[in-house]
Motif scaffolding. Structure first.
Motif, mmCIF file in Angstrom:
data_model
loop_
_atom_site.group_PDB
_atom_site.id
_atom_site.type_symbol
_atom_site.label_atom_id
_atom_site.label_comp_id
_atom_site.label_asym_id
_atom_site.label_seq_id
_atom_site.Cartn_x
_atom_site.Cartn_y
_atom_site.Cartn_z
ATOM 1 N N ILE A 1 14.338 -30.385 35.959
ATOM 2 C CA ILE A 1 14.356 -30.629 37.413
ATOM 3 C C ILE A 1 14.660 -29.358 38.210
ATOM 4 O O ILE A 1 14.862 -29.400 39.418
ATOM 5 C CB ILE A 1 15.366 -31.741 37.789
ATOM 6 C CG1 ILE A 1 16.807 -31.329 37.467
ATOM 7 C CG2 ILE A 1 15.014 -33.053 37.079
ATOM 8 C CD1 ILE A 1 17.837 -32.260 38.084
ATOM 9 N N GLY A 2 14.756 -28.228 37.508
ATOM 10 C CA GLY A 2 14.963 -26.964 38.219
ATOM 11 C C GLY A 2 16.406 -26.691 38.592
ATOM 12 O O GLY A 2 16.685 -25.789 39.377
ATOM 13 N N ALA A 3 17.340 -27.475 38.007
ATOM 14 C CA ALA A 3 18.758 -27.163 38.228
ATOM 15 C C ALA A 3 19.146 -26.015 37.297
ATOM 16 O O ALA A 3 18.577 -25.857 36.222
ATOM 17 C CB ALA A 3 19.617 -28.393 37.949
ATOM 18 N N ILE A 4 20.096 -25.208 37.716
ATOM 19 C CA ILE A 4 20.494 -24.029 36.947
ATOM 20 C C ILE A 4 21.657 -24.428 36.042
ATOM 21 O O ILE A 4 22.725 -24.788 36.537
ATOM 22 C CB ILE A 4 20.925 -22.892 37.894
ATOM 23 C CG1 ILE A 4 19.783 -22.579 38.895
ATOM 24 C CG2 ILE A 4 21.347 -21.661 37.120
ATOM 25 C CD1 ILE A 4 20.199 -21.641 40.019
ATOM 26 N N LYS B 1 14.982 -39.074 30.616
ATOM 27 C CA LYS B 1 16.007 -40.007 31.101
ATOM 28 C C LYS B 1 17.205 -39.251 31.666
ATOM 29 O O LYS B 1 17.717 -39.581 32.740
ATOM 30 C CB LYS B 1 16.469 -40.926 29.962
ATOM 31 C CG LYS B 1 15.440 -41.983 29.604
ATOM 32 C CD LYS B 1 16.032 -42.989 28.637
ATOM 33 C CE LYS B 1 15.140 -44.229 28.584
ATOM 34 N NZ LYS B 1 15.679 -45.272 27.720
ATOM 35 N N PHE B 2 17.628 -38.256 30.929
ATOM 36 C CA PHE B 2 18.779 -37.469 31.381
ATOM 37 C C PHE B 2 18.459 -36.796 32.718
ATOM 38 O O PHE B 2 19.285 -36.770 33.648
ATOM 39 C CB PHE B 2 19.151 -36.422 30.310
ATOM 40 C CG PHE B 2 20.596 -36.018 30.324
ATOM 41 C CD1 PHE B 2 21.194 -35.554 31.493
ATOM 42 C CD2 PHE B 2 21.367 -36.083 29.169
ATOM 43 C CE1 PHE B 2 22.534 -35.168 31.503
ATOM 44 C CE2 PHE B 2 22.706 -35.700 29.174
ATOM 45 C CZ PHE B 2 23.284 -35.238 30.337
ATOM 46 N N VAL C 1 20.837 -29.425 28.692
ATOM 47 C CA VAL C 1 20.289 -28.116 29.055
ATOM 48 C C VAL C 1 18.825 -28.285 29.496
ATOM 49 O O VAL C 1 18.399 -27.819 30.556
ATOM 50 C CB VAL C 1 20.394 -27.148 27.842
ATOM 51 C CG1 VAL C 1 19.424 -25.992 27.956
ATOM 52 C CG2 VAL C 1 21.828 -26.642 27.699
ATOM 53 N N LEU C 2 18.068 -29.001 28.666
ATOM 54 C CA LEU C 2 16.646 -29.195 28.961
ATOM 55 C C LEU C 2 16.436 -30.083 30.189
ATOM 56 O O LEU C 2 15.491 -29.880 30.958
ATOM 57 C CB LEU C 2 15.940 -29.786 27.735
ATOM 58 C CG LEU C 2 15.876 -28.851 26.511
ATOM 59 C CD1 LEU C 2 15.570 -29.638 25.240
ATOM 60 C CD2 LEU C 2 14.841 -27.737 26.716
ATOM 61 N N ALA C 3 17.345 -31.047 30.371
ATOM 62 C CA ALA C 3 17.222 -31.936 31.539
ATOM 63 C C ALA C 3 17.403 -31.142 32.826
ATOM 64 O O ALA C 3 16.697 -31.370 33.814
ATOM 65 C CB ALA C 3 18.248 -33.064 31.449
ATOM 66 N N LEU D 1 5.362 -22.692 36.499
ATOM 67 C CA LEU D 1 5.486 -23.351 35.194
ATOM 68 C C LEU D 1 6.742 -24.201 35.164
ATOM 69 O O LEU D 1 7.586 -24.123 36.062
ATOM 70 C CB LEU D 1 5.605 -22.306 34.080
ATOM 71 C CG LEU D 1 6.971 -21.597 33.976
ATOM 72 C CD1 LEU D 1 7.194 -21.100 32.574
ATOM 73 C CD2 LEU D 1 7.085 -20.464 34.980
ATOM 74 N N ASN D 2 6.851 -25.013 34.124
ATOM 75 C CA ASN D 2 8.141 -25.600 33.799
ATOM 76 C C ASN D 2 8.388 -25.335 32.318
ATOM 77 O O ASN D 2 7.531 -25.618 31.470
ATOM 78 C CB ASN D 2 8.189 -27.107 34.103
ATOM 79 C CG ASN D 2 9.589 -27.656 33.843
ATOM 80 O OD1 ASN D 2 9.997 -27.810 32.698
ATOM 81 N ND2 ASN D 2 10.320 -27.950 34.907
ATOM 82 N N ILE D 3 9.545 -24.790 32.010
ATOM 83 C CA ILE D 3 9.807 -24.372 30.623
ATOM 84 C C ILE D 3 9.881 -25.580 29.679
ATOM 85 O O ILE D 3 9.505 -25.482 28.513
ATOM 86 C CB ILE D 3 11.071 -23.480 30.534
ATOM 87 C CG1 ILE D 3 11.139 -22.734 29.184
ATOM 88 C CG2 ILE D 3 12.351 -24.274 30.770
ATOM 89 C CD1 ILE D 3 12.181 -21.628 29.135
ATOM 90 N N THR D 4 10.308 -26.750 30.180
ATOM 91 C CA THR D 4 10.401 -27.909 29.279
ATOM 92 C C THR D 4 9.016 -28.460 28.950
ATOM 93 O O THR D 4 8.815 -29.067 27.905
ATOM 94 C CB THR D 4 11.281 -29.047 29.848
ATOM 95 O OG1 THR D 4 10.608 -29.674 30.952
ATOM 96 C CG2 THR D 4 12.633 -28.537 30.280
ATOM 97 N N GLU D 5 8.076 -28.225 29.825
ATOM 98 C CA GLU D 5 6.705 -28.619 29.521
ATOM 99 C C GLU D 5 6.200 -27.784 28.335
ATOM 100 O O GLU D 5 5.453 -28.263 27.479
ATOM 101 C CB GLU D 5 5.832 -28.367 30.752
ATOM 102 C CG GLU D 5 4.822 -29.427 30.983
ATOM 103 C CD GLU D 5 4.122 -29.285 32.335
ATOM 104 O OE1 GLU D 5 3.462 -30.256 32.707
ATOM 105 O OE2 GLU D 5 4.225 -28.238 33.007
#
Ligand code: 7RM
Length: 642
Positions: free
Chosen positions: A143-146, A107-108, A137-139, A62-66
């Motif tokens: 992209i999976g950065a912590i 964009k971020f 935070v969401l950006a 998954l991606n949490i921002t999705e």
């Protein structure tokens, strides 16, 4: 019956029973129905508290921002996602819709990518409460950065320690910040910190206060020009449910800060579920949590929980006292806030002021009030209930921790009858228990002990970054096969929990275990008292005796101190018993507090024991200057006369 949205008490009990009888079925049904997964899990839960290891939804993608943004675009793209209320009430509030949030996060995220940030890299965020904080935070999550958000009130040293501990390669900050009538030079603090951080390759700087700042070429860059050039679409990185989402530092009672690591799938499911139920969130509500995103409360209940539910979440840049003590209520009226979530320390500070600051405003939009961060005393509870809620809004006293990721014990509004100072009942899936000193479970009601949790829940922190042994020793070694919270609690005759404070706040006086909270409650009920804190100090006969630090209300300032001291002890005798009477009382102008509003009893204990040579690190205090002031007056404190 819906597992996801509990509306009355019977339903709570049914859902709770189901969640305990079959946790895997319970959480997998919720996860399946209410979220977007790129791939379903292979296993709902694997756990072993002795290692300790916990995995939820392992194998899922998954991606949490999705879940927090993209999936809302078709249904509520033009709805406000983030409502930004600036420090200065004259500056217009900003409504960021889900569509706009999507574009700004993408964009971020693309900027981060061009700066070389990759999945798994750590990015420290040191920003004030401006939209860029939530967006960055969401950006990262996109992209999976912590991300590791560091509260922008921390010093350069505190910042550097955290940046180095997680080996971040980037810091995101701003030129400065507004705080009431003051401005703070954030970029200067970052510059000082980065000198001690060899791993930091780049610093991105958002503009907020438009001051001149030094930009080191090759390292520092203004954010806006990069955003202007960035593509408005960013395909989300597909993450494993157990991939790290963020690290958030919390201070331990000793040693360096602990980087609590949270993962993606379970954290999302649990924060969304608890947000929905604890705040009884409905589609058109305007929800406001006054915390800073630098704390776990902001992560879970400003950003992830609300956005996963498609909510409108308010971000407030300022402070409760600017331009005056009516600011919170002005904002409630202006934006027709429906749920309001704050800390007892803020409630007490506002209750000290003239009631006109509250009564002047129309607060009729409010439906639910929340509190978090420390035990709420009875006086503050009633003030909140009477004057803010106008006796018509349930108060949710939510107990949880950075480590728990989400709320574990709390009433569910309109379902659980509330009781002042009680966090009441566990959330579905949470199995609390009380333990005695010899490690036995305390069965039955009307008992008191150490609060542990017997079974994993989806948002439990998985480790301390870089130190799994410390994680095991701190939380899983005191009681076999249980998560130890570090808090003491009592369970009343109907099974409601009241958190009495950190276990190290328990003072043993002549063999009696005394929690600090009930005694402070009794003191605070004195009409001249605004706030108090008690600690133990060594006593030849009793082992420990009680020392009270008491802040007076303005109206109490002119009273005779000896008489007041006697009255305070009388109050305690009436409410608790003579055993809890104070040996010494010091009237003080303030109490040393952490920046999240918790009283630093460690320092007060040292002062009360007249051991002020080494107070340890006080740089993370909100008001370090108060420590000197209290010490200066120490010589004048005499025992309370009988
Ligand atoms: C959310 C948060 C955690 C500690 C926790 C308690 C205390 C928090 C309450 C509370 C009594 C509450 N995370 N605490 N909420 N005590 N009633 N409703 O605060 O990691 O910063 O702190 O805060 O001692 O262990 S935290």
């Amino acid at each position: 019956m819906s597992n996801y949205h509990i509306k009355h008490l019977e339903e709570y009990f049914q859902v709770y029973r189901k969640s305990v009888r079959n946790p895997e079925l319970f959480w997998s049904e919720i996860a399946e129905e209410h979220f977007l997964w790129r791939k379903k899990w292979d296993n709902v839960l694997d756990w072993d508290f002795s290692k300790p290891e916990v995995k939820w939804f392992d194998g899922a993608k998954l991606n949490i921002t999705e879940n927090c943004i993209d999936r809302h675009l078709y249904v509520r793209g033009d709805k406000t996602a983030i409502l930004f209320e600036p420090n200065n009430p004259e500056e217009a509030a900003e409504h960021i819709t889900y569509n706009q949030l999507h574009e700004r996060v993408c964009k971020f995220a693309n900027v981060l990518k061009t700066k070389g940030v990759k999945k798994g890299d750590r990015v420290c965020i040191y920003l004030p409460m401006i939209p860029e904080l939530a967006i960055s935070v969401l950006a990262c999550a996109r992209i999976g950065a912590i991300h590791s958000v560091i509260f922008a009130g921390f010093s350069a040293t505190a910042l550097a320690t955290r940046v180095n501990d997680c080996e971040a390669k980037m810091i995101i900050t701003s030129d400065g910040s507004y705080r009431g009538s003051k401005t703070i030079d954030l970029k200067g603090i970052v510059d000082e910190a980065v000198e001690q951080c060899p791993g930091v390759e780049s610093v991105l700087v958002a503009k907020r206060i438009n001051t001149d700042v030094k930009m080191k070429s090759g390292r520092d860059e203004w954010l806006q020009p990069l955003l202007d050039k960035a593509d408005a679409n960013c395909i989300p990185e597909v993450m494993d449910a157990e991939d790290p989402l963020f690290i958030l530092y919390t201070s331990g009672s000793t040693g360096k800060p602990k980087g609590m690591m949270h993962t993606t799938g379970g954290y999302m499911v649990y924060t969304a579920f608890t947000f929905k139920n604890v705040f009884q969130y409905r589609e058109d509500d305007i929800y406001w949590c006054t915390a800073d995103i630098g704390w776990i409360t902001g992560h879970s209940y400003i950003v992830y929980g609300p956005l996963a539910n498609g909510a409108t979440t308010v971000m407030f840049e300022g402070v409760p006292s600017y331009p005056d003590y009516g600011r919170f209520w002005d904002i409630v009226q202006k934006h027709k806030i429906t749920q309001f979530y704050t800390a007892p320390t803020a409630i007490r500070a506002l209750a000290k002021e003239n009631l006109d600051y509250v009564t002047k405003y129309d607060l009729s939009s409010l439906k639910v009030l929340g509190t978090v961060g420390e035990p709420i005393n009875e006086e503050a509870w009633h003030w909140y209930n009477d004057h803010v809620g106008q006796k018509d809004c349930p108060i949710v006293d939510t107990w949880w921790q950075t480590e728990t990721g989400g709320i574990l014990i709390s009433p569910i509004p309109f379902a659980t009858p509330t009781k002042p100072t009680y966090a009441t009942l566990p959330m579905p899936g949470i199995q609390p228990t009380l333990m005695d000193e010899s490690g036995n479970e305390i069965i039955g009601n009307q008992v008191e002990g150490r609060l542990c949790i017997k079974f994993p829940w989806p948002s439990i922190a998985r480790t301390i970054w870089g130190d799994h042994n410390r994680y095991r020793d701190t939380y899983f070694s005191a009681f076999k096969n249980k998560y130890f919270t570090g808090d003491g609690a009592l369970r009343d005759e109907v099974g409601y929990y009241r958190i009495t404070g950190r276990v190290d706040d328990v003072i043993i006086v002549s063999g009696h275990n005394l929690g600090t909270a009930p005694i402070e409650d009794a003191i605070n009920e004195h009409p001249a008292v605004a706030e108090s804190a008690i600690v133990g100090f060594p006593h030849d006969i009793k082992g420990n005796a009680l020392y009270g630090f008491v802040i007076l209300k303005e109206t109490g300032e002119s009273r005779d101190r000896d008489n007041l001291s006697k009255e305070v002890n009388q109050q305690i005798t009436e409410r608790i018993g003579p055993i809890a009477k104070l040996d010494k009382i010091q009237f003080v102008p303030g109490l040393p507090k952490t920046r999240s509003g918790k009283i630093m009893r460690r320092i007060l204990r040292k002062i009360a024991s007249n051991d002020t040579s080494d107070l340890g690190d006080i740089s993370t205090l909100l008001n370090p200057e108060i420590v000197e002031e209290i010490i200066d007056e120490l010589a004048f404190v005499t025992p309370v006369k009988k």
